[in-house]
Scaffold this active site. Sequence first.
Site, PDB file in Angstrom:
ATOM      1  N   LYS A  13       0.872  -1.190   0.000  1.00 51.44           N
ATOM      2  CA  LYS A  13       0.000   0.000   0.000  1.00 51.44           C
ATOM      3  C   LYS A  13       0.899   1.227   0.000  1.00 51.44           C
ATOM      4  CE  LYS A  13      -3.521   2.262   2.917  1.00 51.44           C
ATOM      5  NZ  LYS A  13      -4.283   2.112   4.173  1.00 51.44           N
ATOM      6  N   TRP A  14       0.854   1.983  -1.092  1.00 49.71           N
ATOM      7  CA  TRP A  14       1.742   3.129  -1.303  1.00 49.71           C
ATOM      8  C   TRP A  14       0.964   4.395  -0.945  1.00 49.71           C
ATOM      9  CZ3 TRP A  14       6.567   3.251  -4.293  1.00 49.71           C
ATOM     10  CH2 TRP A  14       7.062   4.555  -4.498  1.00 49.71           C
ATOM     11  N   ASP A  15       1.315   4.968   0.189  1.00 47.59           N
ATOM     12  CA  ASP A  15       0.553   6.103   0.714  1.00 47.59           C
ATOM     13  C   ASP A  15       1.286   7.416   0.443  1.00 47.59           C
ATOM     14  OD1 ASP A  15      -1.500   7.395   2.029  1.00 47.59           O
ATOM     15  OD2 ASP A  15      -1.361   6.160   3.832  1.00 47.59           O
ATOM     16  N   ASN A  71       0.661  11.412   2.158  1.00 49.47           N
ATOM     17  CA  ASN A  71      -0.287  12.034   3.088  1.00 49.47           C
ATOM     18  C   ASN A  71      -0.126  13.522   3.354  1.00 49.47           C
ATOM     19  OD1 ASN A  71      -2.014   9.879   3.761  1.00 49.47           O
ATOM     20  ND2 ASN A  71      -0.400   8.944   4.959  1.00 49.47           N
ATOM     21  N   CYS A 124      -2.733   5.064  -2.318  1.00 46.39           N
ATOM     22  CA  CYS A 124      -3.475   5.696  -1.234  1.00 46.39           C
ATOM     23  C   CYS A 124      -2.916   7.100  -1.077  1.00 46.39           C
ATOM     24  CB  CYS A 124      -3.286   4.898   0.059  1.00 46.39           C
ATOM     25  SG  CYS A 124      -4.137   5.609   1.475  1.00 46.39           S
ATOM     26  N   ASP A 162     -10.523   7.428   3.269  1.00 47.59           N
ATOM     27  CA  ASP A 162     -10.345   7.030   4.667  1.00 47.59           C
ATOM     28  C   ASP A 162     -11.675   6.915   5.385  1.00 47.59           C
ATOM     29  OD1 ASP A 162      -7.658   6.676   4.671  1.00 47.59           O
ATOM     30  OD2 ASP A 162      -7.153   8.569   5.654  1.00 47.59           O
TER      31      ASP A 162
HETATM   32  C1  GLA Z   1      -3.445   7.474   5.663  1.00 48.44           C
HETATM   33  C2  GLA Z   1      -4.186   6.374   4.931  1.00 48.44           C
HETATM   34  C3  GLA Z   1      -4.773   5.400   5.909  1.00 48.44           C
HETATM   35  C4  GLA Z   1      -3.675   4.824   6.768  1.00 48.44           C
HETATM   36  C5  GLA Z   1      -2.886   5.935   7.441  1.00 48.44           C
HETATM   37  C6  GLA Z   1      -1.663   5.424   8.145  1.00 48.44           C
HETATM   38  O1  GLA Z   1      -4.325   8.271   6.379  1.00 48.44           O
HETATM   39  O2  GLA Z   1      -5.176   6.923   4.117  1.00 48.44           O
HETATM   40  O3  GLA Z   1      -5.453   4.370   5.236  1.00 48.44           O
HETATM   41  O4  GLA Z   1      -2.819   4.031   5.986  1.00 48.44           O
HETATM   42  O5  GLA Z   1      -2.465   6.913   6.505  1.00 48.44           O
HETATM   43  O6  GLA Z   1      -0.952   6.422   8.744  1.00 48.44           O
END
Ligand code: GLA
Length: 724
Positions: free
Chosen positions: A470-472, A474, A520, A542
């Site tokens: 899962k490549w996030d 943020n 993500c 989310d």
């Molecule tokens: C983001 C992602 C979540 C989760 C958090 C982890 O908010 O959207 O799904 O992976 O980071 O910190």
Amino acid sequence: MAEIIREGNLFHLRNSRISYILLVMPENALAHIYFGRRLRWIDSDQVLRSVGSGDTYCFTTQECGLNLLPQEYPSFGMGDQRIGALRVENADGSSAADLRFVSAVIEAGKPALPGLPSTFGENCQTLKMTLKDQHSNLQAELMYTVFEDCDAIARSVKLTNLSLADMKITGAMSLCLDLSDDKWDLITLSGSWARERSVYRRPLMPGHQGVSTQCGASGLQQSPFLALARKETNEHQGEAIGAALVYSGNFLAQASVYQNNAARLLLGINDADFSWALAPGEAFQTPEAVLTYSCEGLSGMSRQFHTLWEKHLLPRRWVNAHRPVLLNSWEAAYFDFDEEKLVSIAASAAEAGVELFVMDDGWFGHRDDDTTSLGDWQADKRKLPGGLGHLADRVRALGLQFGIWMEPEMVSPDSDLYRAHPDWALHIPGREGITGRHQFILDLGRKEVQDFVYQAVADTLKASRAAYLKWDMNRNFTNIGSAALPCERQRETPHRYMLGLYAVMERLVKAFPDVLFEGCSSGGGRFDPGMLYYVPQFWCSDDTDALARCRIQYGTTFFLPPSAMGSHVSAVPNHQTGRITPLETRFFVALGGCFGYELDPRKLTREEQEEMKAQVRYAQDTENTRLHGAFYRLLSPFEGGDTAWISVSRDQKEAVFTYVRGQVIANTPPALVKLQGLDPDKKYTIQETKETFGGDELMYSGVLCRVGQGDAASLRYTLKEAEA
Ligand code: GLA
């Protein structure tokens, strides 16, 4: 058949359903003639006369005729006062450009765009038009592809400096579409964190309207998409034009109305904080944009996008492959876990038939919350004493695949990486850095940073032998500056970042073809066709609340397919809204995309655990229809409280219909929902009720949706062709 026909100065791109037509004018200006239902031929004169006095079309470049002419790639400063597709800064400081047609070639197939994600395919034809500004020696190559199996035109532009002097591009759209009337509604998808992609529809008005981002990504708040729909167009009838950008960075999607009710669509990289220096001989390639056309309403337009992405953009290896039912640890444990806890959760998930266990954030550095350790991608020995490999082996021993979370583009100020390389973060010298979620952004425009990110991800995948990542991503961009670029190139930073990100993704998906990557970005913040070229699925939001998800997923399907939407059942009260919805409804809604769980299965009751087993089996059994069937939106949560959609298998033998009633209102009759996409001549048995109906009755009269009491009550029907 997809074909491009040249008749003198007329270029006609078409398949059996749509036509797109361009005309080279007497003074070599390139006019746009038509985009819509397929035509056999066209009297080009008539369209052009409609923008003039009616007798002759008023076009000479000397007489400012460009101001009225529908154009393919208009520029600024030489007769067209509308906002153009191209802006330049010439060596002499002026900003005018005047592109005239030089030559054209037609090729079979579709060339890739170097360094950028783009559609591909064999059953298509490509037109390359070369235009040139004779004064500045700027060359533009406009590329158009028409596809056989979906009603879409892909477009992009390459700009080359053929002069002996430096120049700058200060705005280069991927697409311009000039339309001869403004009797359209504009539809965009807008929102925020935890409420991505709400549907907004309003009439076009004189002036400018549209959406854009400057956050460094396609973003949570807007999507690189817009649609035009006729007033009378609904989900199933009427004309609709869709436009989407195959790009994940700052974008502009704009519709303008000018004199004589002429409308112009522009789509491309946002020019608000952009420029690109072109030394002699250098070229700039815009991202690709696509246009779709449908006369079967908005759902029809969406199905064209779904087909286009599934057949011509999503990674071949994954598009039709089974997507494992996964359980993600985030809402089950957040940062609070150790190996024993994870293994215990995974064991419970395995019991229920889940196929993939994903360890989310919190496994590396000393990350007990979100203030630290991004960039230090070594397992936290306090939590995982045996390291990644040991945990992953224990998970695999339970019969599950192992998956892992990373946020590779980021660095925490509190990290060994930042202490060693503070200049690797995007920053403006002398200005204090602004953190977002307590983190900085790595400058992916730099090769050494790309190499670091590639290696960190590759090492993590090797150490864990993960089947999924899962490549996030943020946070938004601030302090946009790169230590690697000279002053006059600083405004290239955001696009260079995207090119760097794409280069890293390209290397990773090549090196690890069997790893399933899920994108993500604080949920669905960078959920766009650009990312989908590398990652076949994306965490949609989310917000896992079932009613909120009805809206988010409904809006998302306007231009992205169910097979790309990560969609999970979570616990109640919901962590984002506090709402309690029935497990059944959470399940039905999560079936709208790549199915999984975002909860601690150990905390379910015994009955719920049994239900979970049945859910997993159902999700697996219906995967092909749900993810790859023809998708129809039936009831909009934006126009009433209820939501409904149906996915129909390509052979029309199976369908999954979902209905969610938002709020219960006493003494109201059950909904009778008209289905779509079935074969009217077939009979279908609803597996859940054992009732059999004609496809015609289900579509033209409707199916009765009798649900229990309470808010967020729902039903799901599995329709199968009845035995003869
Ligand atoms: C983001 C992602 C979540 C989760 C958090 C982890 O908010 O959207 O799904 O992976 O980071 O910190």
